[in-house]
Enzyme design. Structure first.
Site, PDB file in Angstrom:
ATOM      1  N   GLY A  88       4.726  -0.600   2.972  1.00 29.99           N
ATOM      2  CA  GLY A  88       5.598  -1.300   2.033  1.00 29.99           C
ATOM      3  C   GLY A  88       6.266  -2.464   2.730  1.00 29.99           C
TER       4      GLY A  88
ATOM      5  N   ILE B  97       1.052  -2.249  -8.178  1.00 28.77           N
ATOM      6  CA  ILE B  97       0.434  -3.535  -8.502  1.00 28.77           C
ATOM      7  C   ILE B  97       0.659  -3.874  -9.979  1.00 28.77           C
ATOM      8  CG2 ILE B  97      -1.672  -4.891  -8.504  1.00 28.77           C
ATOM      9  CD1 ILE B  97      -0.530  -4.025  -5.705  1.00 28.77           C
TER      10      ILE B  97
ATOM     11  N   GLU C 165       8.970  -8.301  -3.873  1.00 20.62           N
ATOM     12  CA  GLU C 165       8.852  -9.571  -3.140  1.00 20.62           C
ATOM     13  C   GLU C 165       9.590  -9.494  -1.794  1.00 20.62           C
ATOM     14  OE1 GLU C 165       6.646 -10.636  -4.708  1.00 20.62           O
ATOM     15  OE2 GLU C 165       7.060 -11.867  -6.472  1.00 20.62           O
TER      16      GLU C 165
ATOM     17  N   GLU D  16       0.843  -1.194   0.000  1.00 20.25           N
ATOM     18  CA  GLU D  16       0.000   0.000   0.000  1.00 20.25           C
ATOM     19  C   GLU D  16       0.880   1.245   0.000  1.00 20.25           C
ATOM     20  OE1 GLU D  16      -3.708  -1.986   2.505  1.00 20.25           O
ATOM     21  OE2 GLU D  16      -2.758  -0.158   3.262  1.00 20.25           O
TER      22      GLU D  16
ATOM     23  N   GLN E 252      29.285  -2.495 -18.542  1.00 12.72           N
ATOM     24  CA  GLN E 252      30.571  -1.805 -18.470  1.00 12.72           C
ATOM     25  C   GLN E 252      31.566  -2.387 -19.467  1.00 12.72           C
ATOM     26  OE1 GLN E 252      31.086   0.842 -16.630  1.00 12.72           O
ATOM     27  NE2 GLN E 252      33.279   1.120 -17.030  1.00 12.72           N
TER      28      GLN E 252
ATOM     29  N   GLY F  34       7.606 -18.687  -2.311  1.00 11.45           N
ATOM     30  CA  GLY F  34       7.767 -19.144  -3.692  1.00 11.45           C
ATOM     31  C   GLY F  34       8.050 -18.004  -4.644  1.00 11.45           C
TER      32      GLY F  34
END
Length: 379
Positions: free
Chosen positions: A130, A156, A362, A126, A335, A239
């Site tokens: 976080g 989202i 995640e 939200e 680089q 997962g």
């Protein structure tokens, strides 16, 4: 301990690589440039079983292991990191329904999710919640045989395009124990979306806020019992962390291979760049980090498949290490290309932009350290 893939696992990986080479890699740069979300291609991937990888077969899933799924996401990311990453989120949402949902929810939604007739999004973060996800403020108030949702979700993936939203909302008191999980269908009255975010990377998938203004959801669309939502959300993220780490490995693999090819052909000071020992050592370090990341991810996937009590710790470790390593490998590959790496004629700058967010989503890599430290303290 056998580090070799089985024949079936090699076949799964090879099928994903072939799909990535034919359907993702040729278009990835254009999708990024045009900010195009390739739903038609995602549905082609679903036709190969990639939209319900570890969903049970009775509702159209592939019934594979987390290790099998990791192979798929790694291979797909060699073609397009962003598309593979979105597919990983869809898989996470589908698994949550399969694992924790009622038989009614499984039969209603999963046959359409595994074909991607319906596309799913995961809604936890939200604007004000976080890393401290348990402090979320979106509410779900019981009203007869329904719940009424109010609040907003941020960042989202799929917002405005997805057909189904897996939403964590507060049904009880403060903290994790007051959170429940709901399925909200697109088109529900009171459901709306913010403007598309202007992002550094992941441009081939939409990202926006999701707003709930008195959205009425049938009580039958609650996943699990009241108060179980945070546990369900965290189970999904174990997962999800393996998946996004696998996507980092796939992107880094492409970056390393691109750098090797460049150093073999680019000549400066009268010889190929690949003949300079300093650059050989840099490639050696990149390859070592990549292999270490891959091994950590596969151990975490095995632990999750086996139901190991240390699975959460291993998933956090793998996510932290692989996403950090993947970004650094891609950045080093850029680089090694010099000025050419900065141009969009080469895939390096896109890979760098796409992999950067994996260190944030995640669960940030700082939160991964919190999880690892917590698990270590438990002995």
């Amino acid at each position: 301990m056998d580090f070799e893939l089985s024949e079936d696992q090699r076949a799964i990986r090879d099928a994903a690589r072939a799909f990535a080479a034919a359907e993702l890699a040729p278009h990835a740069a254009r999708w990024d440039e045009e900010k195009h979300f390739p739903v038609d291609v995602l549905r082609q991937a679903a036709g190969l079983g990639f939209a319900g990888l570890y969903v049970r077969e009775d509702v159209g899933g592939s019934g594979l292991t987390r290790l099998d799924a990791s192979l798929v996401f790694e291979a797909l990311s060699e073609g397009c990191v962003t598309t593979a990453a979105f597919l990983s989120i869809h898989n996470m949402a589908a698994w949550m329904i399969d694992r924790f949902g009622s038989e009614d929810l499984r039969s209603r939604y999963l046959p359409r999710l595994t074909t991607m007739e319906m596309i799913a999004s995961y809604c936890l973060t939200e604007p004000g919640a976080g890393s401290d996800a348990a402090s979320l403020r979106t509410t779900a108030r019981r009203d007869g045989d329904s719940y009424v949702l109010d609040g907003s979700k941020a960042f989202i993936s799929g917002a405005g395009t997805s057909d189904l939203y897996v939403v964590m909302a507060r049904t009880g008191g403060e903290g994790a124990g007051g959170v429940s999980t709901f399925l909200v269908e697109a088109g529900a009255p009171g459901l709306s979306f913010g403007a598309q975010e202007r992002k550094m990377g992941w441009n081939a998938q939409p990202t926006a806020q999701v707003h709930f203004d008195g959205v009425r959801v049938p009580a039958a669309n609650r996943i699990g019992e009241e108060g179980e939502g945070f546990r369900i959300a965290m189970a999904g993220l174990d997962g999800g962390r393996i998946n996004i780490a696998s996507c980092s490995i796939g992107g880094a693999t492409l970056a390393l291979e691109t750098a090797q090819a460049h150093l073999a052909t680019r000549r400066q000071f009268g010889r190929a760049l690949g003949e300079f020992q300093g650059l050989q050592w840099r490639l050696a370090d990149m390859a070592t980090e990549l292999d270490a990341a891959r091994l950590m991810v596969r151990r975490a996937a095995h632990a999750l498949d086996a139901g190991s009590p240390r699975a959460t710790q291993y998933c956090a470790m793998a996510k932290r290490f692989a996403t950090d390593a993947g970004f650094e490998i891609a950045n080093q590959a850029l680089q090694l290309h010099g000025g050419y790496g900065y141009l969009r004629d080469y895939p390096l700058e896109r890979i760098v932009r796409d992999l950067r967010v994996h260190q944030i989503l995640e669960g940030t890599n700082e939160i991964m350290r919190v999880i690892i430290a917590r698990e270590l303290s438990r002995g």
